[in-house]
Motif scaffolding. Structure first.
Motif, PDB file in Angstrom:
ATOM      1  N   VAL A  21      20.524  74.753  58.318  1.00  0.00           N
ATOM      2  CA  VAL A  21      21.924  75.009  57.987  1.00  0.00           C
ATOM      3  C   VAL A  21      22.437  73.784  57.242  1.00  0.00           C
ATOM      4  N   THR A  45      22.843  78.754  68.243  1.00  0.00           N
ATOM      5  CA  THR A  45      23.836  79.826  68.104  1.00  0.00           C
ATOM      6  C   THR A  45      24.836  79.810  69.257  1.00  0.00           C
ATOM      7  N   ASP A  49      28.708  79.263  68.566  1.00  0.00           N
ATOM      8  CA  ASP A  49      29.625  80.321  68.975  1.00  0.00           C
ATOM      9  C   ASP A  49      30.662  79.824  69.978  1.00  0.00           C
ATOM     10  N   VAL A  54      31.439  79.209  62.103  1.00  0.00           N
ATOM     11  CA  VAL A  54      30.744  80.212  61.302  1.00  0.00           C
ATOM     12  C   VAL A  54      29.424  79.601  60.838  1.00  0.00           C
ATOM     13  N   TRP A  55      28.326  80.163  61.283  1.00  0.00           N
ATOM     14  CA  TRP A  55      27.011  79.618  60.941  1.00  0.00           C
ATOM     15  C   TRP A  55      26.120  80.638  60.236  1.00  0.00           C
ATOM     16  N   ASP A  56      26.461  81.908  60.330  1.00  0.00           N
ATOM     17  CA  ASP A  56      25.563  82.962  59.884  1.00  0.00           C
ATOM     18  C   ASP A  56      25.508  83.180  58.369  1.00  0.00           C
ATOM     19  N   GLU A  57      26.434  82.637  57.623  1.00  0.00           N
ATOM     20  CA  GLU A  57      26.464  82.887  56.177  1.00  0.00           C
ATOM     21  C   GLU A  57      25.552  81.951  55.391  1.00  0.00           C
ATOM     22  N   GLN A  58      25.154  80.822  55.967  1.00  0.00           N
ATOM     23  CA  GLN A  58      24.379  79.827  55.228  1.00  0.00           C
ATOM     24  C   GLN A  58      23.104  79.399  55.942  1.00  0.00           C
ATOM     25  N   GLU A  60      19.096  79.557  56.946  1.00  0.00           N
ATOM     26  CA  GLU A  60      17.793  79.951  56.417  1.00  0.00           C
ATOM     27  C   GLU A  60      16.794  79.892  57.567  1.00  0.00           C
TER      28      GLU A  60
END
Length: 83
Positions: A21, A45, A49, A54-58, A60
């Motif tokens: 991330v 996660t 959370d 917000v971690w899910d958009e970037q 890999e």
């Protein structure tokens, strides 16, 4: 041959799925005083959370099989090696 993987420094479980991330997300999520720079996906996660980050958009993902981790590159190699 000892089996090793990166170990999460929060729960001490071996991590089979690597991930990246951006640094700003990592710094916001990683707890102060963490004994290293490895978190498993589950701990990362959960911590993110809990802080509503917000971690899910970037993110890999880099899953790594144990065979690959040990340097075995041929499909079925380990099965054949055992007989």
């Amino acid at each position: 041959m000892p089996v090793t993987r990166e170990t999460c420094k929060a729960c001490w479980a071996p991590s089979a799925v690597g991930f990246n991330v951006p640094d700003e997300i990592w710094r916001a999520v990683r707890p102060e005083g963490l004994a290293g720079d490895v978190l498993c996906l589950a701990c990362f996660t959960r911590l993110a959370d809990e802080q509503l980050i917000v971690w899910d958009e970037q993110i890999e993902f880099h899953p790594v099989s144990l065979a690959t981790h040990l340097g075995i590159r041929e499909p079925g190699h380990a099965r054949l090696a055992r007989g």
